[in-house]
Scaffold this motif. Sequence first.
Motif, PDB file in Angstrom:
ATOM      1  N   PHE A  48       0.838  -1.199   0.000  1.00  0.00           N
ATOM      2  CA  PHE A  48       0.000   0.000   0.000  1.00  0.00           C
ATOM      3  C   PHE A  48       0.877   1.255   0.000  1.00  0.00           C
ATOM      4  CE2 PHE A  48      -2.955   3.164   1.715  1.00  0.00           C
ATOM      5  CZ  PHE A  48      -4.088   2.905   0.943  1.00  0.00           C
ATOM      6  N   ASP A  49       1.973   1.198   0.745  1.00  0.00           N
ATOM      7  CA  ASP A  49       2.901   2.335   0.747  1.00  0.00           C
ATOM      8  C   ASP A  49       3.552   2.519  -0.621  1.00  0.00           C
ATOM      9  OD1 ASP A  49       2.384   3.045   3.350  1.00  0.00           O
ATOM     10  OD2 ASP A  49       4.051   1.896   4.190  1.00  0.00           O
ATOM     11  N   LYS A  50       3.811   1.410  -1.314  1.00  0.00           N
ATOM     12  CA  LYS A  50       4.367   1.530  -2.659  1.00  0.00           C
ATOM     13  C   LYS A  50       3.357   2.152  -3.619  1.00  0.00           C
ATOM     14  CE  LYS A  50       7.736  -2.222  -2.329  1.00  0.00           C
ATOM     15  NZ  LYS A  50       8.166  -3.526  -2.860  1.00  0.00           N
ATOM     16  N   LEU A  51       2.080   1.863  -3.396  1.00  0.00           N
ATOM     17  CA  LEU A  51       1.041   2.509  -4.197  1.00  0.00           C
ATOM     18  C   LEU A  51       1.048   4.020  -3.978  1.00  0.00           C
ATOM     19  CD1 LEU A  51      -2.093   0.184  -3.972  1.00  0.00           C
ATOM     20  CD2 LEU A  51      -0.937   0.939  -6.048  1.00  0.00           C
ATOM     21  N   ARG A  52       1.245   4.433  -2.734  1.00  0.00           N
ATOM     22  CA  ARG A  52       1.324   5.876  -2.454  1.00  0.00           C
ATOM     23  C   ARG A  52       2.439   6.518  -3.286  1.00  0.00           C
ATOM     24  NH1 ARG A  52      -1.186   6.583   2.903  1.00  0.00           N
ATOM     25  NH2 ARG A  52      -0.888   4.697   4.147  1.00  0.00           N
ATOM     26  N   VAL A  53       3.608   5.875  -3.267  1.00  0.00           N
ATOM     27  CA  VAL A  53       4.755   6.421  -3.989  1.00  0.00           C
ATOM     28  C   VAL A  53       4.460   6.502  -5.480  1.00  0.00           C
ATOM     29  CG1 VAL A  53       7.184   6.057  -4.580  1.00  0.00           C
ATOM     30  CG2 VAL A  53       6.390   5.608  -2.250  1.00  0.00           C
ATOM     31  N   LEU A  54       3.857   5.446  -6.012  1.00  0.00           N
ATOM     32  CA  LEU A  54       3.554   5.420  -7.438  1.00  0.00           C
ATOM     33  C   LEU A  54       2.567   6.520  -7.818  1.00  0.00           C
ATOM     34  CD1 LEU A  54       3.901   4.144 -10.166  1.00  0.00           C
ATOM     35  CD2 LEU A  54       2.184   2.446  -9.556  1.00  0.00           C
ATOM     36  N   LEU A  55       1.538   6.709  -7.007  1.00  0.00           N
ATOM     37  CA  LEU A  55       0.550   7.753  -7.299  1.00  0.00           C
ATOM     38  C   LEU A  55       1.203   9.134  -7.310  1.00  0.00           C
ATOM     39  CD1 LEU A  55      -2.584   6.667  -5.219  1.00  0.00           C
ATOM     40  CD2 LEU A  55      -2.135   6.331  -7.652  1.00  0.00           C
ATOM     41  N   LYS A  56       2.089   9.377  -6.362  1.00  0.00           N
ATOM     42  CA  LYS A  56       2.743  10.687  -6.305  1.00  0.00           C
ATOM     43  C   LYS A  56       3.681  10.888  -7.488  1.00  0.00           C
ATOM     44  CE  LYS A  56       4.053  10.094  -1.995  1.00  0.00           C
ATOM     45  NZ  LYS A  56       4.704  10.379  -0.696  1.00  0.00           N
ATOM     46  N   ASN A  57       4.333   9.822  -7.924  1.00  0.00           N
ATOM     47  CA  ASN A  57       5.180   9.928  -9.112  1.00  0.00           C
ATOM     48  C   ASN A  57       4.347  10.240 -10.351  1.00  0.00           C
ATOM     49  OD1 ASN A  57       8.274   9.124  -9.041  1.00  0.00           O
ATOM     50  ND2 ASN A  57       7.267   8.041  -7.372  1.00  0.00           N
ATOM     51  N   ILE A  58       3.191   9.614 -10.456  1.00  0.00           N
ATOM     52  CA  ILE A  58       2.312   9.905 -11.594  1.00  0.00           C
ATOM     53  C   ILE A  58       1.837  11.356 -11.530  1.00  0.00           C
ATOM     54  CG2 ILE A  58       0.099   9.349 -12.668  1.00  0.00           C
ATOM     55  CD1 ILE A  58       0.508   6.458 -11.724  1.00  0.00           C
ATOM     56  N   LEU A  59       1.455  11.809 -10.336  1.00  0.00           N
ATOM     57  CA  LEU A  59       1.014  13.200 -10.186  1.00  0.00           C
ATOM     58  C   LEU A  59       2.087  14.178 -10.642  1.00  0.00           C
ATOM     59  CD1 LEU A  59      -0.887  13.367  -6.765  1.00  0.00           C
ATOM     60  CD2 LEU A  59      -1.805  13.894  -9.027  1.00  0.00           C
ATOM     61  N   ASP A  60       3.341  13.871 -10.335  1.00  0.00           N
ATOM     62  CA  ASP A  60       4.436  14.762 -10.725  1.00  0.00           C
ATOM     63  C   ASP A  60       4.492  14.969 -12.228  1.00  0.00           C
ATOM     64  OD1 ASP A  60       5.478  15.531  -8.299  1.00  0.00           O
ATOM     65  OD2 ASP A  60       6.838  13.819  -8.146  1.00  0.00           O
ATOM     66  N   ARG A  61       4.059  13.981 -12.974  1.00  0.00           N
ATOM     67  CA  ARG A  61       4.151  14.066 -14.434  1.00  0.00           C
ATOM     68  C   ARG A  61       2.846  14.511 -15.079  1.00  0.00           C
ATOM     69  NH1 ARG A  61       8.231  12.904 -11.499  1.00  0.00           N
ATOM     70  NH2 ARG A  61      10.087  13.205 -12.736  1.00  0.00           N
TER      71      ARG A  61
END
Length: 497
Positions: A48-61
């Motif tokens: 679930f924490d990895k999902l958080r990181v992935l979502l934030k990386n997508i938001l950055d782009r």
Amino acid sequence: MNFQTFLFTLLFLLSINAWQTLAGGGSRVPTDVLFLIDGSGSVKPRNFDKLRVLLKNILDRMNVDYFSNEGSHVALIQFSSRELTKVEFNLNTFDNKDDMKTAIDDMVYQREFTYTGHALDMANNEVFNGNGGDRPNAKNVILLFTDGHAADPHIAEAATTSMKSRGDHVMTVGFGPERSINRFKHELEAMSSNKEKDVFLKGFDDVDNIARRLVETSLPKSDCSIFPCLNNARCENKGDSFICHCTDEYKGITCEQTKGPCEKKPCLNDGICEVTDGGFNCVCSEKFHGQMCEKEKVVCTTKNTDILLIIDDSRSIKDSDYAIMKNFVTELVYRFNISEDQSRVAVIQFSSEEQTAVTFFFDDYNYDKDSLMNRINDITQSDGGQTSTHVALRMAREQIFNGRRGDRENVRDVIVLLTDGQSHDDTAAIREAGLLRDADVSIISIGIGVGEDTDDFYNFLKDLAFGSDYVFKVSFTKLDTILDGVTKAACENLQET
């Protein structure tokens, strides 16, 4: 890096791109993007924490832009049991990426079951209903993350059928062990808009590299629709290309580089910025001072002032602090008009009785300001000893303000005393200060360093000084903050420059 993870992100963003370009016309339309995140117990906190990181990386782009009609708006639903499934934030909750990222970090992992259908119904009823910020002119994109079978598959299929019938683009992402994904792959295909673009992940390793790889891969398209601008920059389409409008902290074509401290132009009023190991230093123009040259200097235009600087040389002052104190003295003297018929300066350095001495008299260097400043810069600290303030004050009375060696009658006499502690003979020091005041000598007492906050030290400074406006206490590192106050106390006719 897990290549499938990278591929998933790339395909997802390209799927948004497909919706942003209308057939034939090339016109861009905005997108309303919904993340549906599986928060069931089988996901486990680590994933679930990895999902958080992935979502934030997508938001950055993503070109998240609430101030034009071309950007994406974002919402997030976390689902588990019916009771715990909730809209974490809606399309109109936030207008910037930072707040969205904070909400993602603050999201509480719910555990329990996988009611995917209930979450999709919630998306239709609470997100894409006009009240949650859904825009009628925007294309809806739903990205569903899940690690298993829906507990309500028929509801999930009906909800996604409704979405697809109105033109929404549904993309499903399965994650977990490959054997497990194969068991519910058919559900994901049934829910998605295009099963050939469903991506099935084994994990989320190295998700922090996804964004960088995505930009490197996509930049040749030269279009804001592939979200090239990094670090919360705003992207603007310019013909077949784009311009990234960086925030103050970043630079570069895609705002990929952190600015150096001086590139942010922190120094005001024509100050010159110099990079240091700890950041930057502002070299101010003649009329300004302060950490960023933000303060206008107070200068003294009074004629006929004799100023005696009494500088503590005792062993309790470190070399670095002594250098700060000398810089303060230099800056203070610089604010006065130095000449034979204007201000004159003398210096006494004191420590033990044997080492206390006149450094130079009023008539030694005061007919040429440059020579005086050079002499002050050449002052060195003695070997130190006790703090014999009383000896320095007696020397001021007997050897400086005595009508000889440049001391003038009918001019204002001022002493600026800098010390880091009480005299080892306070009574004698206070007596000598009284005799000087009786002779119309104004004493400005500055307490610096270790003893600055003690009541006894402050009371000692007050007993020496001409009045309460002539007492200062400060740390060595903050000496520059009292320059204006000391200048005012030493000068009768002040001028703000």
